[in-house]
Design a protein around this motif. Structure first.
Motif, short mmCIF file in Angstrom:
data_model
loop_
_atom_site.label_atom_id
_atom_site.label_comp_id
_atom_site.label_asym_id
_atom_site.label_seq_id
_atom_site.Cartn_x
_atom_site.Cartn_y
_atom_site.Cartn_z
N GLN A 174 0.91 -1.16 0.11
CA GLN A 174 -0.08 0.04 0.13
C GLN A 174 0.72 1.26 -0.02
OE1 GLN A 174 -2.98 0.41 3.14
NE2 GLN A 174 -3.47 2.32 2.57
N VAL A 175 0.41 2.21 -0.84
CA VAL A 175 0.99 3.57 -0.99
C VAL A 175 -0.23 4.81 -0.77
CG1 VAL A 175 2.39 5.35 -2.00
CG2 VAL A 175 3.04 2.89 -2.31
N ARG A 176 -0.14 5.39 0.30
CA ARG A 176 -1.35 6.05 0.53
C ARG A 176 -1.45 7.23 -0.60
NH1 ARG A 176 0.43 4.74 5.46
NH2 ARG A 176 -1.04 3.75 6.73
N PRO A 177 -2.57 7.41 -1.03
CA PRO A 177 -2.67 8.60 -2.41
C PRO A 177 -2.48 9.83 -1.70
CG PRO A 177 -4.61 6.93 -2.52
CD PRO A 177 -3.96 6.77 -0.93
N SER A 178 -1.70 10.65 -2.11
CA SER A 178 -1.53 12.07 -1.48
C SER A 178 -2.51 13.16 -1.85
CB SER A 178 -0.27 12.58 -2.23
OG SER A 178 0.91 11.89 -2.31
N GLY A 179 -2.76 14.06 -1.01
CA GLY A 179 -4.01 14.99 -1.17
C GLY A 179 -5.36 14.54 -1.05
N GLY A 180 -6.44 15.31 -1.35
CA GLY A 180 -7.76 14.72 -1.24
C GLY A 180 -8.20 14.18 -2.46
N PHE A 181 -9.53 14.20 -2.86
CA PHE A 181 -9.99 13.47 -4.02
C PHE A 181 -9.61 14.30 -5.17
CE2 PHE A 181 -12.82 10.88 -1.34
CZ PHE A 181 -12.71 9.69 -1.70
N ILE A 182 -9.00 13.88 -6.18
CA ILE A 182 -8.77 14.39 -7.39
C ILE A 182 -9.30 13.68 -8.51
CG2 ILE A 182 -6.86 14.97 -8.93
CD1 ILE A 182 -5.13 15.08 -6.27
N GLY A 183 -9.86 14.44 -9.46
CA GLY A 183 -10.66 13.98 -10.46
C GLY A 183 -11.77 14.98 -11.03
N ARG A 184 -12.14 14.63 -12.40
CA ARG A 184 -13.23 15.29 -13.04
C ARG A 184 -14.16 14.58 -13.67
NH1 ARG A 184 -9.02 17.43 -17.47
NH2 ARG A 184 -8.89 15.72 -18.85
N SER A 185 -14.35 13.20 -13.27
CA SER A 185 -15.35 12.22 -13.80
C SER A 185 -16.45 12.72 -13.11
CB SER A 185 -15.07 10.77 -13.73
OG SER A 185 -14.79 10.70 -12.47
N ARG A 186 -17.65 12.30 -13.67
CA ARG A 186 -19.13 12.49 -13.11
C ARG A 186 -19.28 11.37 -11.98
NH1 ARG A 186 -24.23 14.13 -14.22
NH2 ARG A 186 -25.52 13.78 -12.18
N ALA A 187 -18.40 10.44 -12.21
CA ALA A 187 -18.61 9.27 -11.22
C ALA A 187 -18.02 9.32 -9.92
CB ALA A 187 -17.82 7.80 -11.70
N MET A 188 -16.85 10.18 -9.84
CA MET A 188 -16.33 10.66 -8.52
C MET A 188 -17.02 11.88 -7.94
SD MET A 188 -14.27 8.47 -7.63
CE MET A 188 -13.48 9.34 -6.21
N ALA A 189 -17.49 12.89 -8.86
CA ALA A 189 -18.14 13.98 -8.23
C ALA A 189 -19.56 13.23 -7.63
CB ALA A 189 -18.91 14.79 -9.51
N ASP A 190 -20.23 12.42 -8.18
CA ASP A 190 -21.35 11.68 -7.26
C ASP A 190 -20.82 10.86 -5.97
OD1 ASP A 190 -23.00 12.46 -9.56
OD2 ASP A 190 -22.91 10.33 -10.34
N VAL A 191 -19.48 10.23 -6.20
CA VAL A 191 -19.10 9.80 -4.96
C VAL A 191 -18.77 10.92 -3.77
CG1 VAL A 191 -17.10 8.63 -3.49
CG2 VAL A 191 -18.08 7.52 -5.72
N GLN A 192 -18.40 11.91 -4.33
CA GLN A 192 -17.93 13.05 -3.29
C GLN A 192 -19.24 13.50 -2.46
OE1 GLN A 192 -14.55 15.60 -4.04
NE2 GLN A 192 -14.34 14.21 -6.10
N ALA A 193 -20.33 13.91 -3.54
CA ALA A 193 -21.51 14.33 -3.06
C ALA A 193 -22.26 13.48 -2.03
CB ALA A 193 -22.54 14.23 -4.16
#
Length: 458
Positions: A125-144
């Motif tokens: 495991q390598v932890r992802p840096s920073g917060g959620f990054i992306g511009r897809s509709r799928a990840m926007a729905d997850v964040q909401a």
């Protein structure tokens, strides 16, 4: 094992105890000496006193977490309190032990840390840096959904493949919640056997089992007023499932070996890559626990299902790893991005991040086009076919020019020569930083040291 204590007598006694148990130990009298030993020797677990002149145990913990995140740290203290334990856990300590320590207790704690370290190494495991990054509709729905879930106290169940960022999602829920100032306590359920997992979750009373020299609160208690993140909850046994169900339902527990009921105020966030519905049908996961966990289900999509996120993720990781490794900024060309988007990334965001870190360290140019990306992809099994020579003709196979045993011996010698050269190249690229060299080679630090010793490179 690395023992860090300014009292030579304590280090000598603890070292002898661990040596008798079959463990190799190194001793350091202060934090600076400990960091120097970590940089030069293979270490699986660090055991450090809390109160030391100069760099104290919590500072040692912070430095180890920054430079050797895969090495768990156990803290020793003669002034053990729940607040100190919470502070240590929030800072990333694997465990804490009170002085004077009992022989069985310290061995129990060390072995538990070793098991956890092996579990983390297996996951790579390598932890992802920073917060959620992306511009897809799928990840926007997850964040909401995560933002809405954070406002309440309902249990959140994060679903998705390994490497998609479930731990990051759990931390996002905590950080956006009214409990953000409380502890965020993590427990990887699949890394420990049942007996250790139960004591980790619920704690234990003095004398509960061999090695339980003092009362110790579990992770549920340590998360009081905050959030407990149960990673890989789908892997726990039916026996532990029963006790976990009660804690989630009643918000109370009994420590192992105890009769006193302890009330807790904890928000639960769980994660799994397992198909829990199927496990319920098979009788391997309790249906009532599943419903208790599945109050707010959140599915984190695989990276291949959101290719639009590859570009912002790649640019972010290139920027982060260039700074971390002291490299100038990198430019990702369109054909380089196309090569990244064409990959299935079975390890998801974690695999993409690892790949880009290797690319940053190994690249001889700051402009990354399709050629540079494909060259590195060719070195990674499962991402792109590695270059290979044309197969010999049938006639060549029928009339060998040397005995098979000689050919096999030559092949083995060539393999060893190539492996040794790979070690030398990785150390050179990493500036002789062996932790980074191991990551570049995709192996553990322990394996790297074994190989360096085998090839006379230590």
């Amino acid at each position: 094992m690395l023992l860090v204590d300014d009292d030579p007598a304590v280090a000598k006694v603890l070292g002898a105890l661990l040596t008798q148990a079959g463990l190799t130990t190194h001793a350091a009298r202060d934090g600076r000496e400990a960091l120097a030993l970590l940089a030069s020797k293979p270490v699986d677990v660090v055991v450090s006193d809390v109160r030391m002149p100069g760099m104290d145990g919590l500072q040692v913990l912070a430095e180890v977490a920054r430079g050797w995140p895969d090495v768990p740290v156990i803290l020793l203290t003669a002034h053990g309190t729940v607040p100190l334990a919470v502070e240590a856990m929030k800072a990333g300590a694997a465990d804490f032990v009170l002085k004077p320590f009992d022989r069985e207790e310290i061995l129990f704690t060390v072995r538990k840390a070793l098991l956890r370290a092996q579990g983390e190494e297996a996951r790579q495991q390598v932890r992802p840096s920073g917060g959620f990054i992306g511009r897809s509709r799928a990840m926007a729905d997850v964040q909401a959904v995560l933002v809405k879930a954070a406002a309440g106290t309902a249990t959140v169940l994060l679903r998705g493949e390994s490497g998609t960022g479930k731990e990051l999602a759990a931390k996002a829920v905590h950080d956006a919640s009214p409990r953000r100032d409380g502890p965020f306590v993590k427990l990887h359920c699949a890394a420990l056997p049942d007996t250790l997992l139960e004591s980790e979750l619920f704690g234990y009373e003095k004398g509960a089992f061999t090695g339980a020299a003092t009362r110790k609160p579990g992770r549920v208690e340590l998360a009081h007023g905050g959030t407990l993140f149960l990673d890989e909850v789908g892997d726990i046994s039916p026996a532990v499932q029963v006790k976990l169900l009660r804690v989630i339902q009643e918000r109370e527990l009994e420590r192992l070996g105890g009769t006193q009921t302890v009330k807790v105020d904890v928000r639960f966030v769980a994660a799994t890559h397992q198909p829990l519905e199927e496990r319920v049908k098979e009788g391997r996961f309790r249906e009532d626990l599943f419903y208790r966990l599945n109050v707010v289900p959140v599915w984190i999509p695989a990276l291949r299902e959101r290719p639009d996120d590859i570009e912002p993720l790649a640019l972010h990781f290139l920027e982060v790893h260039a700074k971390t490794n002291g490299r100038p900024p990198f430019t990702l060309m369109a054909d380089g991005l196309a090569a990244l988007r064409a990959q299935p990334w079975p390890g998801n965001v974690r695999q993409l991040q690892n790949f880009l870190e290797r690319l940053v360290v190994l690249s001889d140019t700051q402009v990354l086009g399709g050629k540079e990306v494909l060259q590195e992809l060719a070195r990674q099994p499962g991402l792109a076919p590695a270059p290979f020579a044309a197969a010999p003709s049938v006639s060549a196979l029928e009339t060998p020019t040397a005995p098979v045993t000689d050919s096999a011996r030559t092949l083995e010698s060539q393999r060893k020569e190539m492996e040794r050269q790979a070690m030398v190249d990785a150390l050179k690229r990493a500036g002789d930083n062996r932790t980074l060299a191991a990551r570049l080679l995709g192996i553990s630090r322990r394996t790297l040291y074994n190989k360096l010793e085998e090839y006379g490179l230590l």
